[in-house]
Design a protein around this motif. Structure first.
Motif, short mmCIF file in Angstrom:
data_model
loop_
_atom_site.label_atom_id
_atom_site.label_comp_id
_atom_site.label_asym_id
_atom_site.label_seq_id
_atom_site.Cartn_x
_atom_site.Cartn_y
_atom_site.Cartn_z
N ARG A 111 0.83 -1.21 0.00
CA ARG A 111 0.00 0.00 0.00
C ARG A 111 0.86 1.26 0.00
N ARG A 119 -3.86 0.09 -4.64
CA ARG A 119 -4.60 -0.07 -3.39
C ARG A 119 -6.01 -0.58 -3.65
N VAL A 120 -6.63 -0.08 -4.69
CA VAL A 120 -7.96 -0.55 -5.04
C VAL A 120 -7.91 -2.02 -5.43
N ALA A 123 -7.61 -4.11 -2.37
CA ALA A 123 -8.85 -4.08 -1.60
C ALA A 123 -9.92 -4.98 -2.20
N LEU A 124 -9.87 -5.12 -3.54
CA LEU A 124 -10.88 -5.93 -4.22
C LEU A 124 -10.45 -7.38 -4.42
N HIS A 128 -6.52 -11.73 -0.62
CA HIS A 128 -5.95 -11.00 0.50
C HIS A 128 -6.89 -11.02 1.71
N HIS A 129 -8.18 -10.87 1.46
CA HIS A 129 -9.15 -10.92 2.55
C HIS A 129 -9.15 -12.31 3.20
#
Length: 381
Positions: A111, A119-120, A123-124, A128-129
């Motif tokens: 990041r 970064r987007v 996040a998508l 990673h989640h």
């Protein structure tokens, strides 16, 4: 005899973490109190080790890792493993060896370096989640007892990003096979390899070893040699964006001095053809290649975000710089060049610095730790 299950998805001969797992397996062969089980998705056969492969059907990386984690956990329970050492982030393991560091720390680094688009994208990205969730669930699982941190840097990251107290974070450096990685055998093919790449016997050669060129800082290594026209750089490793880095070398005017060797099984001979080692990683939990290079008698230039840099005596057996400090990297290459007359002595000091970190010592420290973490693991050490 107690059963210890060791978990790692797959084997990559170029991967430092996988070579450490192989070293652990070798050291545990014939242990009087332990029967070792290897649970994997894809691995090369290890003589004397009971291996179990689980490879459920999957589509995509999230499904792959989730399916493997579930299958591995069911299997170690069915095999009645008294102790589970996982090299993957799997809730329910007793001990996690953080070969890959802390995923949250790695994402923070990306990041900070990337723009809005990067970064987007992160996040998508569902992977990673998934990794962040598994990381937190594993550390909070009732079965979890402690984490083996492969450097002080990793210990700090674990404490910062997971909240785990210091007493549950145990630093055990990677073991190095210094009998195999030694200057004499490494240099046996020095002349022939240099001829293969068109390098003169007296050319100052820096070696870079690693796959995943972004994380391991190849771009910085290319920039670092720009003001030093005598320096040659040999790149061992593969990356799907190799052409991008070849193009960057051309843009920087160093293409004629950068030699892309691809992945190599005989990395030792490449240490032997070089005069120094460079690894400007932006996030490297340890970097086994740093220790291997030192064992082969090379001074090392690496980053302050490389755990293996903790083995260096800065200014003597190597040089450190922040990953993104281009001027510092160019300065350090200059310092390395200026010390040419003392390369042999500095290289011997580098080798002596890593000699205590043997594979038996690493495994012995881990077994001693297991005996203290698990009430039913007495007598393991």
């Amino acid at each position: 005899m107690k059963r210890i299950a060791i978990i790692r998805q797959k084997f990559n001969p170029a991967g430092g973490a996988e070579r450490v797992v192989s070293a652990i397996l070798r050291q545990l062969q014939g242990h009087a109190a332990l029967h070792t089980l290897l649970i994997n998705r894809k691995w090369e056969a290890v003589p004397g080790i009971e291996a179990h492969s689980v490879n459920p059907f999957y589509l995509g990386s999230v499904w792959r890792d989730w399916g493997f984690a579930r299958a591995a956990r069911r299997l170690w329970q069915a095999l009645d493993a008294a102790l589970v050492l996982s090299h993957e982030r799997i809730p329910g393991c007793h001990v996690y060896r953080a070969d890959d560091g802390v995923h949250a720390a790695w994402l923070d680094v990306r990041r900070q370096r990337g723009g809005i688009a990067a970064r987007v994208s992160m996040a998508l990205n569902p992977y990673h989640h998934y990794m962040l969730a598994m990381e937190q669930r594993m550390y909070r699982d009732p079965a979890f007892r402690g984490v083996v941190c492969i450097s002080d840097m990793v210990k700090r990251d674990v404490m910062q990003y997971t909240g785990l107290p210091a007493e549950r974070c145990h630093v055990v450096y990677n073991g190095i096979d210094s009998a195999f990685f030694n200057p004499r055998d490494a240099r046996a093919q020095r002349d022939s390899l240099r001829q293969q790449y068109g390098l003169s016997a007296d050319a100052p050669v820096l070696l870079y070893v690693g796959s995943g060129f972004e994380r391991k800082g190849l771009a910085q290594a290319l920039h670092a040699i720009v003001p030093h026209p005598a320096v040659q750089l040999v790149v061992v490793g593969s990356d799907k964006k190799s052409r991008h880095y070849q193009a960057l070398a051309s843009q920087l005017g160093v293409a004629g001095r950068v030699h892309f060797a691809g992945a190599q099984r005989d990395v030792r001979s490449y240490y032997g053809m070089a005069d120094g080692f460079i690894l400007p990683s932006i996030y490297e939990p340890f970097g086994l290649v740093v220790a291997e290079a030192m064992a082969c008698g090379l001074t090392v230039l690496t980053s302050t975000r490389c755990g293996g840099g903790e083995l260096l005596q800065p200014g003597q057996t190597g040089w450190l710089a922040a990953p993104d400090d281009k001027a510092a990297w160019q300065h350090n290459v200059g310092q390395w060049l200026a010390a040419r007359a003392s390369w042999p002595q500095r290289g011997e000091q580098a080798r002596q610095a890593v000699l205590p970190y043997t594979e038996p010592r690493m495994v012995g420290q881990m077994l001693t730790l297991f005996a203290t973490l698990l009430p039913d693991a007495e007598g393991l050490a």
